[in-house]
Design a protein around this motif. Structure first.
Motif, PDB file in Angstrom:
ATOM      1  N   SER A   1       0.833  -1.203  -0.038  1.00 42.50           N
ATOM      2  CA  SER A   1       0.102  -0.120  -0.171  1.00 42.50           C
ATOM      3  C   SER A   1       0.778   1.267  -0.034  1.00 42.50           C
ATOM      4  O   SER A   1       0.666   2.138  -0.807  1.00 42.50           O
ATOM      5  CB  SER A   1      -1.024   0.033   1.083  1.00 42.50           C
ATOM      6  OG  SER A   1      -1.898  -1.049   1.079  1.00 42.50           O
TER       7      SER A   1
ATOM      8  N   LYS B   1       1.071   3.886  -3.060  1.00 47.82           N
ATOM      9  CA  LYS B   1       0.666   5.454  -2.959  1.00 47.82           C
ATOM     10  C   LYS B   1       1.826   6.142  -3.353  1.00 47.82           C
ATOM     11  O   LYS B   1       1.669   7.347  -3.994  1.00 47.82           O
ATOM     12  CB  LYS B   1       0.251   5.676  -1.550  1.00 47.82           C
ATOM     13  CG  LYS B   1      -1.177   5.096  -1.228  1.00 47.82           C
ATOM     14  CD  LYS B   1      -1.644   5.641   0.182  1.00 47.82           C
ATOM     15  CE  LYS B   1      -3.191   5.070   0.554  1.00 47.82           C
ATOM     16  NZ  LYS B   1      -3.548   5.976   1.765  1.00 47.82           N
TER      17      LYS B   1
ATOM     18  N   THR C   1      -6.666  -0.149   3.873  1.00 47.10           N
ATOM     19  CA  THR C   1      -7.448   1.135   3.757  1.00 47.10           C
ATOM     20  C   THR C   1      -9.111   1.229   3.705  1.00 47.10           C
ATOM     21  O   THR C   1      -9.864   2.196   3.991  1.00 47.10           O
ATOM     22  CB  THR C   1      -7.043   2.043   2.616  1.00 47.10           C
ATOM     23  OG1 THR C   1      -7.374   1.597   1.368  1.00 47.10           O
ATOM     24  CG2 THR C   1      -5.311   2.320   2.473  1.00 47.10           C
TER      25      THR C   1
ATOM     26  N   TRP D   1      -8.558   4.876  -5.062  1.00 44.98           N
ATOM     27  CA  TRP D   1      -7.520   5.903  -4.665  1.00 44.98           C
ATOM     28  C   TRP D   1      -6.796   6.500  -5.891  1.00 44.98           C
ATOM     29  O   TRP D   1      -6.510   7.799  -5.606  1.00 44.98           O
ATOM     30  CB  TRP D   1      -6.383   5.092  -4.070  1.00 44.98           C
ATOM     31  CG  TRP D   1      -6.598   4.531  -2.596  1.00 44.98           C
ATOM     32  CD1 TRP D   1      -6.969   3.310  -2.074  1.00 44.98           C
ATOM     33  CD2 TRP D   1      -6.947   5.522  -1.531  1.00 44.98           C
ATOM     34  NE1 TRP D   1      -7.177   3.446  -0.690  1.00 44.98           N
ATOM     35  CE2 TRP D   1      -7.128   4.609  -0.473  1.00 44.98           C
ATOM     36  CE3 TRP D   1      -6.577   6.997  -1.197  1.00 44.98           C
ATOM     37  CZ2 TRP D   1      -7.609   5.314   1.027  1.00 44.98           C
ATOM     38  CZ3 TRP D   1      -7.369   7.439  -0.009  1.00 44.98           C
ATOM     39  CH2 TRP D   1      -7.447   6.790   1.146  1.00 44.98           C
TER      40      TRP D   1
ATOM     41  N   GLN E   1      -9.336   9.468  -6.189  1.00 50.46           N
ATOM     42  CA  GLN E   1      -9.029  10.439  -5.130  1.00 50.46           C
ATOM     43  C   GLN E   1      -7.727  11.118  -5.430  1.00 50.46           C
ATOM     44  O   GLN E   1      -7.890  12.550  -5.266  1.00 50.46           O
ATOM     45  CB  GLN E   1      -8.971   9.581  -3.799  1.00 50.46           C
ATOM     46  CG  GLN E   1     -10.399   9.234  -3.402  1.00 50.46           C
ATOM     47  CD  GLN E   1     -11.276  10.087  -3.286  1.00 50.46           C
ATOM     48  OE1 GLN E   1     -11.182  11.019  -2.346  1.00 50.46           O
ATOM     49  NE2 GLN E   1     -12.447  10.073  -3.717  1.00 50.46           N
ATOM     50  N   GLU E   2      -6.768  10.564  -5.808  1.00 54.31           N
ATOM     51  CA  GLU E   2      -5.559  11.249  -5.841  1.00 54.31           C
ATOM     52  C   GLU E   2      -5.717  12.377  -7.231  1.00 54.31           C
ATOM     53  O   GLU E   2      -5.297  13.641  -7.237  1.00 54.31           O
ATOM     54  CB  GLU E   2      -4.595  10.329  -6.298  1.00 54.31           C
ATOM     55  CG  GLU E   2      -3.170  11.169  -6.386  1.00 54.31           C
ATOM     56  CD  GLU E   2      -2.197  11.405  -4.996  1.00 54.31           C
ATOM     57  OE1 GLU E   2      -1.371  12.271  -4.942  1.00 54.31           O
ATOM     58  OE2 GLU E   2      -3.099  10.718  -3.847  1.00 54.31           O
TER      59      GLU E   2
END
Length: 284
Positions: A182, A186, A221, A228, A231-232
Motif C-alpha cells: 500500500s 501510494k 485502507t 485511490w 481520489q488522487e
C-alpha cells in the motif's frame, strides 16, 4: 453492520474544509454511532493538553498522555476507547488541504504512527496557534478573506505536525506485506497519476496481480485501487482550481485528460460540484 461506516467531512463543514474544536474531560459524541468503529475520508489530528485518552486504530489500542500529538489517516478504522479525563484539541482536515510533501510524512508511517511527545516549548507553540485558528475559524465565513486566513493558519499547524513526525522513527515495528504494498502504491500513484490511471498498470509496475493489489488496499485502507486513483486525481484537481489560475481545460490537460468535458463530468460525479462551482465556493 455489513460495512464499516465512512464518515464524510463535507457532511458537516463549511467553506474552510476543516472542523476544529476543543474537548474537555467527559465530552461525548452527539450520538451513539460515532462511538462505534468507522472510517473517515479525511485526516484527524489530536493534541492532548492534559489527562489520558485512548483510541483503537485498526485493532491496535493507542494510548495518549499529557502533551502528545497524534493523527489518524483517511481510511483507518478507529473508535474511541476512553477520553473521560482528557483535555485537548481535535481537528478534521480535508486531504486537499495537505500538500504531497506533508502527506508523504504522514502516510509513510501507514497504520503504525505513534503519539508524538512534545516538550513544553513545542506544546505552547501548538496551543497558541490552535487558539488563533479556532478563533478565526469561529468567525463569520462570509467575512473578507475568511477561507484564506483559516487555511494559512492551518498550513502552519500541518507543517509543524509534519516537522515533528518527520524527525521521529519508530524502531522495532514490522510492516506486513499488504502495508508495504500500500505504501509503495501510494508513492507510485503520487508520482504517476497524471499519466497512469489504470489499476492493472500499477499492479504490473509493482509486480503483483491486480486482484492482490486490490485486496491489499482494501485490507489496509478499506478502498480499492480505483478509488485511490480517482481520489488522487481529484485532489490535485481541487488544488489547481483553488491555488492556480489555470482554466478547467488547462487543468484537465495537466492531469492527463484530452477531453476536458469528460474531465468536468468526472469531477462533478466525484466531488458533487462542477469545477467552476468548486472554485467559486472556495475563493469567494
Amino acid at each position: 453492520m455489513k460495512n464499516i461506516p465512512v464518515h464524510q467531512l463535507k457532511d458537516r463543514v463549511g467553506l474552510a474544509g476543516i472542523e476544529i474544536s476543543r474537548f474537555k474531560a467527559g465530552d461525548l459524541p452527539e450520538n451513539d454511532e460515532t462511538l462505534g468503529a468507522h472510517r473517515d475520508d479525511h485526516y484527524l489530528f489530536f493534541l492532548l493538553e492534559e489527562g489520558e485518552a485512548s483510541l483503537m486504530i485498526d485493532f491496535q489500542e493507542v494510548a495518549f498522555s499529557t502533551n502528545t500529538l497524534y493523527y489518524v489517516l483517511p481510511g483507518q478504522v478507529h473508535h474511541r476507547v476512553n477520553n473521560e479525563i482528557a483535555y485537548g484539541w481535535f481537528l478534521a482536515v480535508d486531504p486537499m488541504l495537505i500538500s504531497p510533501d506533508y502527506r508523504s510524512v504522514f502516510e509513510n508511517q501507514l497504520l503504525l504512527q505513534q503519539p508524538c511527545l512534545l516538550d513544553a516549548k513545542q506544546m505552547q507553540q501548538f496551543r497558541n496557534l490552535l487558539n488563533i485558528l479556532h478563533e478565526k475559524y469561529s468567525e463569520d465565513e462570509r467575512g473578507p478573506f475568511y477561507v484564506h486566513i483559516v487555511h494559512s493558519l492551518l498550513q502552519s499547524f500541518i507543517g509543524m505536525v509534519a516537522r515533528n513526525y518527520g524527525q521521529v522513527n519508530w524502531p522495532g515495528v514490522q510492516l506486513t506485506r499488504p502495508v508495504q504494498l500500500s505504501q509503495q502504491f501510494k508513492k507510485m500513484l503520487s508520482e504517476n497519476m497524471r499519466s497512469i490511471k489504470s489499476p492493472s498498470a500499477y499492479a504490473s509496475k509493482l509486480h503483483v496481480s491486480e486482484s492482490y493489489l486490490n485486496e491489499s488496499l482494501k485490507k489496509t485502507t478499506g478502498f480499492p485501487v480505483s478509488y485511490w486513483i480517482m481520489q488522487e486525481v481529484m485532489m490535485e484537481a481541487k488544488r489547481l482550481l483553488y491555488y492556480s489560475e489555470l482554466n478547467v481545460k488547462e487543468i484537465a490537460h495537466d492531469l492527463g485528460y484530452d477531453d476536458h468535458t469528460y474531465f468536468s463530468r468526472l469531477f462533478k460525479k466525484t466531488v458533487e460540484a462542477t469545477p467552476l462551482d468548486f472554485r467559486h465556493q472556495y475563493r469567494k
